[in-house]
Design a protein around this motif. Structure first.
Motif, PDB file in Angstrom:
ATOM      1  N   UNK A 187       0.825  -1.201   0.000  1.00  0.00           N
ATOM      2  CA  UNK A 187       0.000   0.000   0.000  1.00  0.00           C
ATOM      3  C   UNK A 187       0.861   1.253   0.000  1.00  0.00           C
ATOM      4  N   UNK A 188       1.985   1.231   0.716  1.00  0.00           N
ATOM      5  CA  UNK A 188       2.893   2.377   0.732  1.00  0.00           C
ATOM      6  C   UNK A 188       3.428   2.649  -0.673  1.00  0.00           C
ATOM      7  N   UNK A 189       3.792   1.586  -1.360  1.00  0.00           N
ATOM      8  CA  UNK A 189       4.308   1.751  -2.714  1.00  0.00           C
ATOM      9  C   UNK A 189       3.228   2.243  -3.670  1.00  0.00           C
ATOM     10  N   UNK A 190       2.020   1.716  -3.518  1.00  0.00           N
ATOM     11  CA  UNK A 190       0.913   2.112  -4.386  1.00  0.00           C
ATOM     12  C   UNK A 190       0.580   3.588  -4.199  1.00  0.00           C
ATOM     13  N   UNK A 308      11.749  -3.811 -14.193  1.00  0.00           N
ATOM     14  CA  UNK A 308      13.016  -3.214 -13.778  1.00  0.00           C
ATOM     15  C   UNK A 308      13.837  -4.149 -12.901  1.00  0.00           C
ATOM     16  N   UNK A 309      13.336  -5.348 -12.661  1.00  0.00           N
ATOM     17  CA  UNK A 309      14.053  -6.305 -11.837  1.00  0.00           C
ATOM     18  C   UNK A 309      13.804  -6.142 -10.354  1.00  0.00           C
ATOM     19  N   UNK A 310      12.855  -5.285  -9.967  1.00  0.00           N
ATOM     20  CA  UNK A 310      12.559  -5.064  -8.553  1.00  0.00           C
ATOM     21  C   UNK A 310      11.178  -5.550  -8.186  1.00  0.00           C
ATOM     22  N   UNK A 311      10.713  -5.096  -7.022  1.00  0.00           N
ATOM     23  CA  UNK A 311       9.410  -5.530  -6.521  1.00  0.00           C
ATOM     24  C   UNK A 311       8.457  -4.366  -6.265  1.00  0.00           C
ATOM     25  N   UNK A 312       8.975  -3.143  -6.194  1.00  0.00           N
ATOM     26  CA  UNK A 312       8.161  -1.961  -5.951  1.00  0.00           C
ATOM     27  C   UNK A 312       8.250  -1.026  -7.144  1.00  0.00           C
ATOM     28  N   UNK A 313       7.175  -0.274  -7.458  1.00  0.00           N
ATOM     29  CA  UNK A 313       5.909  -0.222  -6.716  1.00  0.00           C
ATOM     30  C   UNK A 313       4.938  -1.357  -7.064  1.00  0.00           C
ATOM     31  N   UNK A 314       5.148  -2.006  -8.213  1.00  0.00           N
ATOM     32  CA  UNK A 314       4.283  -3.106  -8.611  1.00  0.00           C
ATOM     33  C   UNK A 314       5.136  -4.251  -9.125  1.00  0.00           C
ATOM     34  N   UNK A 315       4.651  -5.462  -8.914  1.00  0.00           N
ATOM     35  CA  UNK A 315       5.349  -6.643  -9.406  1.00  0.00           C
ATOM     36  C   UNK A 315       4.424  -7.837  -9.272  1.00  0.00           C
ATOM     37  N   UNK A 316       4.711  -8.924 -10.001  1.00  0.00           N
ATOM     38  CA  UNK A 316       3.911 -10.145  -9.828  1.00  0.00           C
ATOM     39  C   UNK A 316       3.927 -10.661  -8.394  1.00  0.00           C
ATOM     40  N   UNK A 317       5.009 -10.407  -7.640  1.00  0.00           N
ATOM     41  CA  UNK A 317       5.061 -10.855  -6.261  1.00  0.00           C
ATOM     42  C   UNK A 317       3.987 -10.161  -5.426  1.00  0.00           C
ATOM     43  N   UNK A 318       3.861  -8.842  -5.583  1.00  0.00           N
ATOM     44  CA  UNK A 318       2.861  -8.107  -4.816  1.00  0.00           C
ATOM     45  C   UNK A 318       1.449  -8.458  -5.251  1.00  0.00           C
TER      46      UNK A 318
END
Length: 525
Positions: A187-190, A308-318
């Motif tokens: 939620x913080x990232x969103x 971009x190879x990360x997890x924030x702000x959006x990613x399949x993991x989240x």
């Protein structure tokens, strides 16, 4: 068994009883939402007939109000009946998670874990522990509304406290404190992504907002709200339930004639050898599942990463929170069931999963009509019109400085009764108020922190919150005659204290000019 003295009901009890009686005079939730759909259809059609539009900031053209009783509206309602039901997000979340939780509950794993974790815990501490768990539950996203309340009821039952106090308190803490947590969540990232996108429309965009821009504010708020939640559960909710002699025992039974919670197992503190062996194996299986997920997530080029190879702000993991929660309950639940002999053949697994869903048949029926209402509300653009109209009224009031910030929080709290999605509401309000407050020297991170208060505190008292219906389903296991008024009345004691305490914390940060998070001040330098 812990008892709470029953005394003469005071003013608060009388007020809550009045709210409960008034709320329970509303039609059954299914009929209520049918009537709301008809009302929405009429209002939207009238507004559309008069050519009402809404100018959403950032859009090039005004957005029209769509009428439900028009050709396009009838096509939408008739053609989308099935998809509005099946694609209703809470339905997908609730059913998927309950398939996993049901295995863990029906095999006895949850009861065993609760006995180990809370069997000798001080009873006075449980409401405060629940307050903290609930307030920080947003790390699980919407899953918190489904998991925390029934588990809290089991913990309270095992400790000799009123289980419905656990249900109510868990839901209230998770909902009224939804936007705060000592942990950084999706939620913080969103919110940060939405805030930055809006702020960049001005030449002076202020400090860029990151997922930790409200972290200091969130930590202070989560501790304070957890204590307030525990105090309300212990001193208001539970005594009120006792004075009104609200049932302590479940009355709903599944097709096998067994209560959905094994109360005898809960009240038996000591584990037998088979249960201890089952817990060990379940723990190892959960650890193995966590390791497998970590390997999948951390390996270079993981499909769970974003572009971009990360997890924030959006990613399949989240996007996989529901799946991860399901695995976290299902895998150890099956292993525990096999270890203690509750699962002896493969066919036992779907049987237990099916039993778990039987208790949700009422919610599934309600989800059908609630999905139609939410979809139509979104399609008509009534929500956008309400949000922008409210923002315009606040701007026309001429408030400046901190009073303007308070007015914004009140507006967000009011609109939160109708627009439950925090991201949708922040997209609408942020596009108006982030630039507005930037122009008078307030950082975008401050506006976002103020929005968190309005976005959370009031959502636990509106029937438009679909998880309120889930809570009602749980409460009816104890009191089949309970209605929306029953749960709304029990939520009221949380709303005002949460809002006030949260607002006071923001006031201190504002006037003391304290940083809201790393690199995020109050005023634009």
């Amino acid at each position: 068994m812990a008892r709470v003295e029953r005394g003469t009901p005071g003013r608060l009890d009388r007020m809550l009883n009045w709210i409960e009686r008034a709320g329970n005079r509303l039609p059954e939730p299914f009929i209520l939402f049918v009537l709301l759909i008809l009302l929405l259809a009429v209002v939207s059609t009238v507004l559309a007939a008069f050519g009402v539009t809404v100018m959403i900031p950032g859009e090039d053209e005004p957005t029209p109000i769509n009428g439900a009783f028009t050709g396009a509206g009838l096509q939408f309602m008739f053609g989308g009946l099935a998809s509005n039901f099946i694609e209703f997000p809470p339905l997908q979340t609730v059913l998927t998670i309950m398939l996993g939780v049901g295995i863990a509950e029906r095999t006895g794993l949850l009861a065993a874990v609760i006995r180990v974790a809370f069997g000798r815990a001080p009873k006075w501490l449980l409401p405060y522990a629940l307050g903290f768990i609930g307030v920080t539950g947003s790390v699980m996203s919407d899953s918190a509304f489904i998991i925390i309340p029934p588990l809290a009821a089991m913990v309270f039952k095992a400790a000799g406290r009123h289980p419905v106090a656990g249900l109510i308190g868990g839901f209230a803490a998770a909902g009224a404190g939804y936007s705060t947590s000592p942990l950084v969540t999706s939620l913080d990232a969103l919110f940060a992504g939405i805030t930055n996108g809006v702020a960049q429309t001005l030449p002076e965009a202020g400090t860029a907002v990151t997922p930790v821009s409200n972290y200091f504010f969130n930590v202070v708020a989560s501790v304070a709200l957890a204590l307030i939640a525990g105090l309300i559960i212990a001193k208001v909710v539970e005594p009120s339930l006792e004075r009104n002699q609200f049932p302590r025992d479940e009355v709903a039974e599944d097709d096998s004639g067994q209560s959905s919670t094994n109360v005898d197992a809960l009240l038996k503190v000591e584990l037998d050898p088979a249960e201890r062996r089952g817990l060990r194996r379940a723990g190892w299986s959960l650890l193995a599942a966590i390791v497998a997920v970590l390997v999948l997530v951390l390996v270079p080029g993981s499909p769970m990463r974003n572009e971009d190879g990360g997890f924030l702000p959006e990613s399949p993991l989240l996007d996989s929170v529901v799946t991860l929660v399901f695995i976290g309950f299902f895998v150890p639940g099956v292993v525990y069931g096999v270890a203690i002999g509750e699962i002896t053949k493969a066919a036992d697994v779907p049987r237990l999963m099916g039993q778990a869903l039987r208790s949700l048949t009422g919610f599934i029926v309600l989800a059908f009509v609630l999905g139609q209402f939410i979809a139509l509300f979104d399609w008509t653009n009534i929500g956008s019109w309400l949000a922008v109209s409210g923002a315009n009224l606040l701007q026309q009031a001429g408030l400046v400085g901190f009073p303007a910030l308070l007015g914004f929080m009140v507006l967000a709290s009011f609109l939160n009764l109708f627009i439950i999605s925090g991201s949708s509401l922040w997209t609408l309000l942020g596009s108006v108020f982030v630039p507005m407050f930037l122009l008078i020297g307030m950082e975008p991170g401050l506006t976002q922190a103020a929005f968190r208060i309005g976005d959370s505190a009031t959502q636990v008292m509106t029937p438009l919150n679909p998880y309120m219906i889930v809570l009602l389903t749980y409460v009816r296991r104890y009191q089949p005659a309970a209605g929306l008024g029953t749960v709304i009345a029990r939520m009221v004691p949380f709303v005002v204290p949460f809002w006030v305490v949260w607002a006071v914390i923001l006031t201190v940060f504002y006037f003391a000019d304290l940083p809201l998070g790393p690199g995020m001040g109050i005023r634009v330098e």
